[in-house]
Design a protein around this motif. Structure first.
Motif, PDB file in Angstrom:
ATOM      1  N   SER A   5      13.987 111.287 -25.943  1.00 28.95           N
ATOM      2  CA  SER A   5      12.320 110.759 -26.975  1.00 28.95           C
ATOM      3  C   SER A   5      12.272 109.567 -25.802  1.00 28.95           C
ATOM      4  CB  SER A   5      11.882 109.264 -27.979  1.00 28.95           C
ATOM      5  OG  SER A   5      13.149 108.792 -27.910  1.00 28.95           O
ATOM      6  N   PHE A   6      10.560 109.390 -25.588  1.00 29.79           N
ATOM      7  CA  PHE A   6      10.494 108.470 -23.849  1.00 29.79           C
ATOM      8  C   PHE A   6       9.873 106.552 -24.769  1.00 29.79           C
ATOM      9  CE2 PHE A   6       7.174 107.497 -21.241  1.00 29.79           C
ATOM     10  CZ  PHE A   6       8.020 108.054 -20.157  1.00 29.79           C
ATOM     11  N   ARG A   7      10.780 105.950 -24.010  1.00 30.73           N
ATOM     12  CA  ARG A   7       9.746 104.988 -24.466  1.00 30.73           C
ATOM     13  C   ARG A   7       9.305 104.031 -23.830  1.00 30.73           C
ATOM     14  NH1 ARG A   7      13.968 102.566 -28.501  1.00 30.73           N
ATOM     15  NH2 ARG A   7      14.067 104.643 -29.812  1.00 30.73           N
ATOM     16  N   VAL A   8       8.024 102.844 -24.487  1.00 27.88           N
ATOM     17  CA  VAL A   8       7.217 102.602 -22.904  1.00 27.88           C
ATOM     18  C   VAL A   8       7.628 100.529 -23.533  1.00 27.88           C
ATOM     19  CG1 VAL A   8       5.744 101.862 -21.582  1.00 27.88           C
ATOM     20  CG2 VAL A   8       6.118 104.400 -22.170  1.00 27.88           C
ATOM     21  N   LEU A   9       8.084 100.379 -22.633  1.00 30.59           N
ATOM     22  CA  LEU A   9       8.129  98.273 -22.614  1.00 30.59           C
ATOM     23  C   LEU A   9       6.883  97.800 -21.991  1.00 30.59           C
ATOM     24  CD1 LEU A   9       9.797  96.795 -24.130  1.00 30.59           C
ATOM     25  CD2 LEU A   9      11.455  96.058 -22.060  1.00 30.59           C
ATOM     26  N   LEU A  10       5.879  97.277 -22.905  1.00 34.81           N
ATOM     27  CA  LEU A  10       5.427  95.949 -22.274  1.00 34.81           C
ATOM     28  C   LEU A  10       5.639  94.898 -21.851  1.00 34.81           C
ATOM     29  CD1 LEU A  10       1.823  98.099 -23.482  1.00 34.81           C
ATOM     30  CD2 LEU A  10       2.767  98.580 -21.413  1.00 34.81           C
ATOM     31  N   ARG A  11       5.633  93.602 -21.187  1.00 33.74           N
ATOM     32  CA  ARG A  11       5.402  92.430 -21.143  1.00 33.74           C
ATOM     33  C   ARG A  11       4.256  91.923 -20.681  1.00 33.74           C
ATOM     34  NH1 ARG A  11       6.199  87.949 -18.006  1.00 33.74           N
ATOM     35  NH2 ARG A  11       7.792  86.623 -18.908  1.00 33.74           N
ATOM     36  N   ALA A  12       3.764  91.538 -22.149  1.00 35.53           N
ATOM     37  CA  ALA A  12       2.245  90.708 -22.122  1.00 35.53           C
ATOM     38  C   ALA A  12       2.608  89.377 -22.217  1.00 35.53           C
ATOM     39  CB  ALA A  12       1.518  91.060 -23.093  1.00 35.53           C
ATOM     40  N   GLU A  13       1.734  88.732 -20.956  1.00 33.98           N
ATOM     41  CA  GLU A  13       1.703  87.068 -20.864  1.00 33.98           C
ATOM     42  C   GLU A  13       0.498  86.741 -21.800  1.00 33.98           C
ATOM     43  OE1 GLU A  13       2.862  86.417 -16.722  1.00 33.98           O
ATOM     44  OE2 GLU A  13       4.436  88.102 -16.624  1.00 33.98           O
ATOM     45  N   ILE A  14      -0.045  85.936 -23.186  1.00 35.57           N
ATOM     46  CA  ILE A  14      -0.616  85.732 -23.538  1.00 35.57           C
ATOM     47  C   ILE A  14      -0.938  84.183 -22.669  1.00 35.57           C
ATOM     48  CG2 ILE A  14      -2.039  85.564 -26.178  1.00 35.57           C
ATOM     49  CD1 ILE A  14      -1.094  87.990 -25.345  1.00 35.57           C
ATOM     50  N   LYS A  15      -2.799  84.049 -23.201  1.00 40.40           N
ATOM     51  CA  LYS A  15      -2.856  83.207 -22.905  1.00 40.40           C
ATOM     52  C   LYS A  15      -3.434  81.976 -23.893  1.00 40.40           C
ATOM     53  CE  LYS A  15      -6.833  85.454 -20.292  1.00 40.40           C
ATOM     54  NZ  LYS A  15      -8.190  85.734 -20.434  1.00 40.40           N
ATOM     55  N   PRO A  16      -2.428  80.700 -23.263  1.00 35.23           N
ATOM     56  CA  PRO A  16      -2.687  79.334 -24.672  1.00 35.23           C
ATOM     57  C   PRO A  16      -3.911  79.345 -25.541  1.00 35.23           C
ATOM     58  CG  PRO A  16      -1.876  78.677 -22.436  1.00 35.23           C
ATOM     59  CD  PRO A  16      -2.201  79.673 -22.245  1.00 35.23           C
ATOM     60  N   GLY A  17      -3.152  79.328 -26.396  1.00 30.97           N
ATOM     61  CA  GLY A  17      -3.907  79.187 -27.599  1.00 30.97           C
ATOM     62  C   GLY A  17      -5.052  80.371 -28.464  1.00 30.97           C
ATOM     63  N   MET A  18      -4.225  81.557 -27.954  1.00 31.96           N
ATOM     64  CA  MET A  18      -4.824  82.709 -28.261  1.00 31.96           C
ATOM     65  C   MET A  18      -3.410  84.052 -28.913  1.00 31.96           C
ATOM     66  SD  MET A  18      -7.517  83.704 -24.957  1.00 31.96           S
ATOM     67  CE  MET A  18      -8.389  84.379 -25.674  1.00 31.96           C
ATOM     68  N   ALA A  19      -2.248  82.826 -29.130  1.00 38.78           N
ATOM     69  CA  ALA A  19      -2.009  84.580 -29.627  1.00 38.78           C
ATOM     70  C   ALA A  19      -1.884  85.154 -31.278  1.00 38.78           C
ATOM     71  CB  ALA A  19       0.270  83.703 -29.753  1.00 38.78           C
ATOM     72  N   GLU A  20      -2.202  84.327 -31.641  1.00 38.09           N
ATOM     73  CA  GLU A  20      -2.936  84.800 -33.243  1.00 38.09           C
ATOM     74  C   GLU A  20      -3.940  85.722 -32.551  1.00 38.09           C
ATOM     75  OE1 GLU A  20      -5.711  83.426 -37.044  1.00 38.09           O
ATOM     76  OE2 GLU A  20      -2.962  81.606 -37.006  1.00 38.09           O
ATOM     77  N   ASP A  21      -5.029  85.591 -32.584  1.00 37.87           N
ATOM     78  CA  ASP A  21      -6.250  86.067 -32.059  1.00 37.87           C
ATOM     79  C   ASP A  21      -5.621  87.846 -31.334  1.00 37.87           C
ATOM     80  OD1 ASP A  21      -7.953  84.793 -33.080  1.00 37.87           O
ATOM     81  OD2 ASP A  21      -8.359  83.678 -31.574  1.00 37.87           O
ATOM     82  N   PHE A  22      -4.345  87.981 -30.354  1.00 39.76           N
ATOM     83  CA  PHE A  22      -3.644  88.449 -30.197  1.00 39.76           C
ATOM     84  C   PHE A  22      -3.094  89.264 -31.504  1.00 39.76           C
ATOM     85  CE2 PHE A  22       0.510  90.285 -28.178  1.00 39.76           C
ATOM     86  CZ  PHE A  22      -0.234  91.903 -27.338  1.00 39.76           C
ATOM     87  N   GLU A  23      -2.839  88.589 -31.557  1.00 42.71           N
ATOM     88  CA  GLU A  23      -1.454  90.219 -33.243  1.00 42.71           C
ATOM     89  C   GLU A  23      -2.723  90.316 -33.324  1.00 42.71           C
ATOM     90  OE1 GLU A  23       1.390  87.155 -34.954  1.00 42.71           O
ATOM     91  OE2 GLU A  23       1.894  86.448 -33.146  1.00 42.71           O
ATOM     92  N   ARG A  24      -3.463  89.878 -33.708  1.00 37.15           N
ATOM     93  CA  ARG A  24      -4.698  90.448 -35.094  1.00 37.15           C
ATOM     94  C   ARG A  24      -5.084  91.085 -33.685  1.00 37.15           C
ATOM     95  NH1 ARG A  24      -6.413  86.168 -37.284  1.00 37.15           N
ATOM     96  NH2 ARG A  24      -8.151  85.454 -35.658  1.00 37.15           N
ATOM     97  N   THR A  25      -5.028  91.320 -33.035  1.00 37.73           N
ATOM     98  CA  THR A  25      -6.081  92.577 -32.315  1.00 37.73           C
ATOM     99  C   THR A  25      -5.373  93.553 -32.750  1.00 37.73           C
ATOM    100  OG1 THR A  25      -7.872  90.930 -31.143  1.00 37.73           O
ATOM    101  CG2 THR A  25      -7.051  93.254 -30.420  1.00 37.73           C
ATOM    102  N   TRP A  26      -3.965  93.265 -31.174  1.00 38.89           N
ATOM    103  CA  TRP A  26      -2.588  94.623 -31.751  1.00 38.89           C
ATOM    104  C   TRP A  26      -2.670  94.914 -33.172  1.00 38.89           C
ATOM    105  CZ3 TRP A  26       1.760  95.734 -33.464  1.00 38.89           C
ATOM    106  CH2 TRP A  26       2.210  96.543 -33.033  1.00 38.89           C
ATOM    107  N   LEU A  27      -2.630  94.220 -33.972  1.00 36.60           N
ATOM    108  CA  LEU A  27      -2.330  95.266 -35.680  1.00 36.60           C
ATOM    109  C   LEU A  27      -4.028  95.879 -35.579  1.00 36.60           C
ATOM    110  CD1 LEU A  27      -1.170  92.428 -37.476  1.00 36.60           C
ATOM    111  CD2 LEU A  27      -0.305  94.871 -37.018  1.00 36.60           C
ATOM    112  N   ASP A  28      -5.118  95.745 -34.956  1.00 36.94           N
ATOM    113  CA  ASP A  28      -6.067  95.978 -35.207  1.00 36.94           C
ATOM    114  C   ASP A  28      -6.400  97.224 -34.500  1.00 36.94           C
ATOM    115  OD1 ASP A  28      -7.704  94.344 -37.418  1.00 36.94           O
ATOM    116  OD2 ASP A  28      -8.871  93.584 -35.639  1.00 36.94           O
TER     117      ASP A  28
END
Length: 108
Positions: A5-28
């Motif tokens: 199988s093929f794997r993709v690993l992404l490293r995302a640097e998130i702007k300060p104060g935006m982690a909760e919104d990032f997580e919610r959008t990722w789930l959406d």
């Protein structure tokens, strides 16, 4: 986990104060990835060393199927919705060459 199988690993640097919104959008938008027939799953993980760094691991049946998805409108929408939260990142790709599954406990 499928060998080959093929794997993709992404490293995302998130702007300060935006982690909760990032997580919610990722789930959406996540079903846009996991809904693809060649996707075997994906995981969002936050770094223990840096609260602004996340890793996204996705598993695909093969590289051509991932590359097809990578060029799709679905992926473009996914990236567009997550982009406002990111300040940087990187991507690595890899193929599973061996897999050792944990043996199941035998109950008696």
């Amino acid at each position: 986990m499928a060998t080959g199988s093929f794997r993709v690993l992404l490293r995302a640097e998130i702007k300060p104060g935006m982690a909760e919104d990032f997580e919610r959008t990722w789930l959406d938008v996540g079903t846009g990835v996991t809904g693809h027939p060649a996707n075997l799953g994906q995981w969002l993980m936050r770094s223990d060393e840096d609260e602004h760094v996340y890793y996204i691991l996705s598993e695909w049946v093969d590289e051509p199927s991932f590359r097809e998805f990578e060029q799709s409108d679905q992926h473009l929408e996914h990236r567009t919705r997550l982009h406002p939260y990111r300040s940087g990142g990187a991507m690595w790709t890899m193929t599973v060459v061996h897999a050792l599954d944990k043996p199941r406990a035998v109950t008696g």
